[in-house]
Design a protein around this motif. Sequence first.
Motif, short mmCIF file in Angstrom:
data_model
loop_
_atom_site.label_atom_id
_atom_site.label_comp_id
_atom_site.label_asym_id
_atom_site.label_seq_id
_atom_site.Cartn_x
_atom_site.Cartn_y
_atom_site.Cartn_z
N ARG A 1 -3.04 3.38 10.77
CA ARG A 1 -2.84 2.13 11.60
C ARG A 1 -1.73 1.39 11.89
O ARG A 1 -0.97 1.31 13.09
N PHE A 2 -1.42 1.11 11.04
CA PHE A 2 -0.46 0.21 11.08
C PHE A 2 1.58 0.84 11.11
O PHE A 2 2.05 0.78 11.55
N TRP A 3 1.67 2.48 11.36
CA TRP A 3 2.10 2.94 11.38
C TRP A 3 1.82 3.26 12.55
O TRP A 3 3.10 3.61 13.45
N ILE A 4 0.50 3.91 13.15
CA ILE A 4 1.22 3.47 14.79
C ILE A 4 1.30 2.59 15.71
O ILE A 4 2.20 2.53 16.61
N ILE A 5 1.18 1.26 14.80
CA ILE A 5 1.10 0.17 15.72
C ILE A 5 2.75 0.16 16.00
O ILE A 5 4.05 -0.54 16.58
N THR A 6 3.39 0.57 14.41
CA THR A 6 5.35 0.05 14.76
C THR A 6 5.38 1.53 15.67
O THR A 6 6.33 0.77 15.79
N MET A 7 5.05 2.43 15.73
CA MET A 7 5.27 3.51 16.80
C MET A 7 5.41 2.80 17.85
O MET A 7 6.09 2.92 18.87
N MET A 8 4.45 1.87 18.40
CA MET A 8 4.18 1.65 19.89
C MET A 8 5.16 0.49 20.18
O MET A 8 5.37 0.06 21.05
N LEU A 9 5.51 -0.38 18.72
CA LEU A 9 6.81 -1.51 18.43
C LEU A 9 7.92 -0.63 19.05
O LEU A 9 8.86 -1.44 19.97
N VAL A 10 7.89 0.37 18.51
CA VAL A 10 9.16 0.82 18.42
C VAL A 10 9.64 1.44 19.90
O VAL A 10 10.82 1.17 20.15
N LEU A 11 8.57 1.88 20.40
CA LEU A 11 8.69 2.44 21.91
C LEU A 11 9.09 0.94 22.99
O LEU A 11 9.62 1.63 23.59
N VAL A 12 8.88 -0.06 22.71
CA VAL A 12 9.02 -0.80 24.05
C VAL A 12 10.07 -1.20 22.88
O VAL A 12 10.61 -1.58 24.25
N MET B 1 11.25 4.66 11.55
CA MET B 1 11.29 4.07 12.44
C MET B 1 12.54 2.64 12.77
O MET B 1 12.93 3.53 14.16
N VAL B 2 12.25 1.85 12.46
CA VAL B 2 13.16 0.21 12.94
C VAL B 2 14.53 1.47 13.03
O VAL B 2 15.22 0.56 13.58
N GLY B 3 15.02 1.61 11.44
CA GLY B 3 16.14 2.02 11.45
C GLY B 3 16.62 2.90 11.74
O GLY B 3 17.97 2.88 12.91
N SER B 4 15.73 3.65 12.82
CA SER B 4 15.97 5.02 13.30
C SER B 4 16.53 4.38 14.54
O SER B 4 18.41 4.79 15.01
N ALA B 5 15.59 3.15 14.55
CA ALA B 5 16.21 3.12 16.74
C ALA B 5 16.83 2.56 16.58
O ALA B 5 17.24 2.07 17.30
N LEU C 1 0.63 -0.83 0.18
CA LEU C 1 0.25 0.32 0.11
C LEU C 1 0.89 1.08 -0.08
O LEU C 1 2.03 0.84 0.01
N ASP C 2 0.81 2.25 -0.86
CA ASP C 2 0.58 3.42 -0.75
C ASP C 2 1.75 4.56 0.55
O ASP C 2 1.09 4.64 2.04
N GLY C 3 3.09 3.72 1.04
CA GLY C 3 3.58 4.28 1.92
C GLY C 3 3.55 3.31 3.52
O GLY C 3 4.15 3.27 4.93
N LEU C 4 2.85 2.49 3.03
CA LEU C 4 3.26 1.38 4.29
C LEU C 4 4.78 0.76 5.01
O LEU C 4 4.18 0.69 6.11
N MET D 1 10.43 -4.71 17.43
CA MET D 1 9.82 -3.38 16.75
C MET D 1 9.45 -3.43 14.72
O MET D 1 8.59 -2.68 14.54
N GLY D 2 9.97 -4.58 14.58
CA GLY D 2 8.97 -4.92 13.43
C GLY D 2 8.09 -6.10 13.03
O GLY D 2 7.76 -6.04 12.20
N GLY D 3 6.88 -5.70 14.81
CA GLY D 3 6.01 -6.75 14.84
C GLY D 3 4.73 -6.64 13.37
O GLY D 3 4.66 -7.30 12.84
N VAL D 4 4.60 -5.48 12.57
CA VAL D 4 4.06 -4.91 11.45
C VAL D 4 4.81 -5.71 10.40
O VAL D 4 3.96 -7.08 9.87
N PHE D 5 5.73 -6.24 10.37
CA PHE D 5 6.39 -7.16 9.15
C PHE D 5 6.23 -8.33 9.77
O PHE D 5 6.25 -9.32 8.26
N VAL D 6 6.46 -8.90 10.69
CA VAL D 6 5.91 -10.00 11.44
C VAL D 6 4.70 -10.12 11.30
O VAL D 6 4.23 -11.28 11.39
N MET D 7 4.05 -9.77 11.30
CA MET D 7 2.37 -10.07 10.76
C MET D 7 2.14 -10.07 9.47
O MET D 7 1.04 -11.24 9.38
#
Length: 361
Positions: free
Chosen positions: A342-353, A208-212, A198-201, A294-300
């Motif tokens: 929404r997937f961005w938001i999930i990633t942001m939370m996972l990166v913080l974890v 975010m993951v790379g920065s962390a 998807l566009d930007g997904l 942190m890459g939980g979205v990729f895993v899902m």
Amino acid sequence: MLLLLSQWLAQDIRAFNVINYITLRAVLATLTSLVFAFLVGPIMIRKLTAYKIGQSVRDDGPKTHLAKAGTPTMGGALILISIVVSTLLWADLSNRFVWVVLAVTLGFGLVGWVDDYRKVVYRNPKGLSARAKFLWQSMIGLGAAGVLAFSTDLPAQTEFIVPFFKHVAYPLGVWGFILMTYLVIVGSSNAVNLTDGLDGLAILPTVMVGSALGVFAYVAGHAVFSRYLGFPHIPGASELTVLCGALAGAGLAFLWFNAYPAEVFMGDVGALALGAALGTIAVICRQEIVLFIMGGVFVMETMSVMLQVASFKLTGKRIFRMAPLHHHYELKGWKENQVVVRFWIITMMLVLVGLSTLKLR
């Protein structure tokens, strides 16, 4: 390159010593790749459009995607060029980790480029065969794993670290380390590729993951910080912070053109390369589990495809309306922007974890 120049100039002008600081060079690398991609992006998009390097769209997917047919693809080359240019300018080119990550990134990017080229130029919908793609990915992954395994100086550099626990680490040995590295690099590469639908997904979670991971690289390479936070000290790993900065800058600039409605798609040339880069950096920093978090979205996304295929082969039934997972939610009625944000938001939370593991031990 500019680090060497600044060190030479610092012999007469002490102000140039500031370039020795990795944090400053990471910021400069981010800005350099960002500006470079902004300047080159429109030119590349025009060239891709002129050469009719357009995306083909499956007719069995969401009907809203049919309008995307013909959108320029292979735009991931812009990200890779920006990363390479910025890294060569600001990183310490005597650092072996920088060269390993660049080699893996460009190697996987080349595999993706061949796949994309066959699809859009030769109109071969299969592109590079799955067997050939996996073979080349495996060769590059195993090559990088071997280089890292046989160039380690300390046993701690091959330990499997469990986050949230201060003293829980398992020695892998050389061959165990090679196997782990191979699985992480190839797995993360294909996971990002599956997410890029998807566009930007895919690109913002990658940023975010790379920065962390840049933060983890800085800590791992810093003798004082790594000792204080209970991390294995990996001399030279801090230099990867510069490369992570270049990745973040290039990714953000690409998002400008890839945001809905996308002017250009990343293609396999970008997705395979960026995923492999994340996996390689995580291995060097000994943070494989943190990457998994942190890459939980990729895993899902990856698990949804695996479960869908297994379920259909075993029972003849599908678990999801369509895999990868983002298509399932589209077919349930979510708009594309809703899925992406929404997937961005999930990633942001996972990166913080993931970042919390720096201290929560």
